[in-house]
Write an enzyme that holds these catalytic residues in place. Sequence first.
Site, mmCIF file in Angstrom:
data_model
loop_
_atom_site.group_PDB
_atom_site.id
_atom_site.type_symbol
_atom_site.label_atom_id
_atom_site.label_comp_id
_atom_site.label_asym_id
_atom_site.label_seq_id
_atom_site.Cartn_x
_atom_site.Cartn_y
_atom_site.Cartn_z
ATOM 1 N N GLY A 1 0.901 -1.113 0.118
ATOM 2 C CA GLY A 1 0.151 0.105 0.033
ATOM 3 C C GLY A 1 1.026 1.121 0.133
ATOM 4 N N GLY B 1 0.880 8.674 3.088
ATOM 5 C CA GLY B 1 1.101 9.908 2.988
ATOM 6 C C GLY B 1 2.496 10.222 2.891
ATOM 7 C CG PHE B 2 4.704 10.422 5.694
ATOM 8 C CD1 PHE B 2 4.976 11.869 5.453
ATOM 9 C CD2 PHE B 2 3.804 10.394 7.005
ATOM 10 C CE1 PHE B 2 4.389 12.919 6.172
ATOM 11 C CE2 PHE B 2 3.295 11.395 7.646
ATOM 12 C CZ PHE B 2 3.605 12.868 7.247
ATOM 13 C CB VAL C 1 3.903 -0.025 3.405
ATOM 14 C CG1 VAL C 1 4.121 -1.231 4.188
ATOM 15 C CG2 VAL C 1 3.639 1.014 4.033
ATOM 16 C CE LYS D 1 5.564 5.384 7.316
ATOM 17 N NZ LYS D 1 5.010 5.874 8.557
ATOM 18 C CG ASP E 1 -2.509 10.695 11.187
ATOM 19 O OD1 ASP E 1 -3.618 11.304 10.887
ATOM 20 O OD2 ASP E 1 -1.816 10.349 10.179
#
Length: 663
Positions: A353, A356-357, A360, A374, A471
């Site tokens: 997937g 935002g950063f 993965v 990640k 978050d």
Amino acid sequence: MVPFNLLVIIGLILSFMLNLLNLPGVAGIVWLFSYCKNGTSFTPNGIYQQNLNSLLSFLASNATQGKGFYYTAAGDDPSDMVYGLFLCRGDIVPLKGVCQGCVSTATKDIVQDCPNGKASIIWYDECMLRYSNESFFSQVEEYPAQAWSNAKPPVNESERLTELATTTMRNVAIRAANDRSGKRFGAEQVNFTSSQTLYTLVQCTQDLSVANCSKCLREAIGAFPYCCYGRQGARVIFPSCNARYELYPFYQVENIQSPPPTTDKRKIRMILLAVGIPTVLIAIVVGSGLVFLRRKRRKEKEKGKVPPELLQDLASPGTTGQGNLPNSVELPVMDLTTVREATDNFSDSNKLGRGGFGTVYKGVLPDGKEIAVKRLSKKSCQGLVELKNEIMLIAKLQHRNLVRLLGCSIEGDEKLLIYEFMPNKSLDYFLFDSSKGEQLDWPRRLRIINGIARGLLYLHEDSRLRVIHRDLKAGNILLDYEMNAKISDFGMARIFGINQTEVNTNRVVGTFGYMAPEYAMQGLLSIKSDIFSFGVLLLEIISGKRNNGFYLSENGESLLTLAWNLWSKNQGLELMDPLLANSFVGGEVLKCIQTGLLCVQDDPTDRPTMSMVVLMLESDTMTLPQPKKHTFSVQRVVVNKESSSNCEGISINEMTISEILLR
């Protein structure tokens, strides 16, 4: 160790003698509640059961000593050790036979109520007994929690009664926690009206420190406005402490000792002369040093940095200009080549997937262990400071409902975090897909809700740091093989000091639809910001609908507004995901909706703490307060596009934002 057979014989003789003597108070023992920890069981007639029998005999025999508290362990092999204690109510300890009678009864009842259980607790009005295969001594434990309220209707001055009861219990709790005798017990009676007296009682297990006893009682007393507002009497019970109030004497008033007499004035003057001046000088020196350290730490926290002690493994002596990290026992640093081979050089076939950063990937290490990698984008807004923040937070804060960080790799432009692999991806993958949502029946969703709540409780109150996640959303809740929830993504997390409750910040980060109004509009961050996000997430889990999906609609109605409108009309079950039609429990769903609405109230002071949330979710006896209508609208928030246009970190689908320009 005393032979097992001899201990059993001693226990049987003691039990026979107590029954023969018919000791006063034994017949009146009142059972309250039993707890059997799920997923823990021992083999009948095995070593663990033998150790358990030994432990219960130890406890029964020591109940005759008149101390009202005893804790011990039985067994030699750590894998079969049993830890246990009993606590008798402080006012009954002087009554001959009552404490030992209650403990003797408890040793029999607990094995009947929880057969083959490795961890159990049983409560009576007069005593509590518990055992476990894991040591719990000197630890504050607030789960399982139970709350009961008096069945009589609320009094006319309900607000004044609740306020008087909680204020009185807090004062008694201070004295009980600081009692030099170590009894950790206190009781007090005060006038409520000209004809009514309020009786209060608090108690901790005596293995707790002053600080831990104070913490436990503070949380227990703080539950009363939520569980029992205005009731004529109520009690809250945690494994480590309990508190109660009534408008009638429910304890032996005559057995409550008066405060010890004051010391002779002459002795006081001598003590002051002997130690007063040196103490003042020491206090001045120490105080000056503390002021200096506090100012230094405050400046560091205002910069949003992780405290230096958490970054010691990443400090400059072993960190190159390119950000390479030294290896450490606590957090392994993986070689970039190893990670590339594990992910087949970050191939698209291994992509799990994109957030935002960055992206993965799934990987498999040479030993066959599955991992999730990640890979932060080179254009990501999450820089080295945020990366270090996430690394050190997850490495040092371990809980079954937090995702486990296995290692990291930072070489040149590559910034990688290696996590335990979560085969069922994230919660939003199932929750908002009609075809996959069927896999989340109501028992599974309720377990996920409770798991998230416990993980957040750990971050806010039970870890050695106070952490604000900032978050919390469905996309950041990962699911393991058994669909257990684990909170992930700590890149935006904020560390608070032990006594710090809130902070103002000009850099607001988070996700639209999950942000608390005071944080989005004023930059005011506190643990109540996470509580708001949890409330939104709770309503999403129940409804199967995205809150953001409502924001993107033409009329801008939020999921929170819909939930309030249905709940206020006694139509709360209409909010429920239709996929739950064959598995839901109406009372549980409505309780979760009400809990969610309490969490998303506009005023942060109206929102419960996470300990209260856990208590509300897991107690079957609490009467929840009425929530106030949520009125905040995301349309009043303006995104600072200039600050976020040159780097990744904003997702249109999830509306993740890196910063908000505050008006």
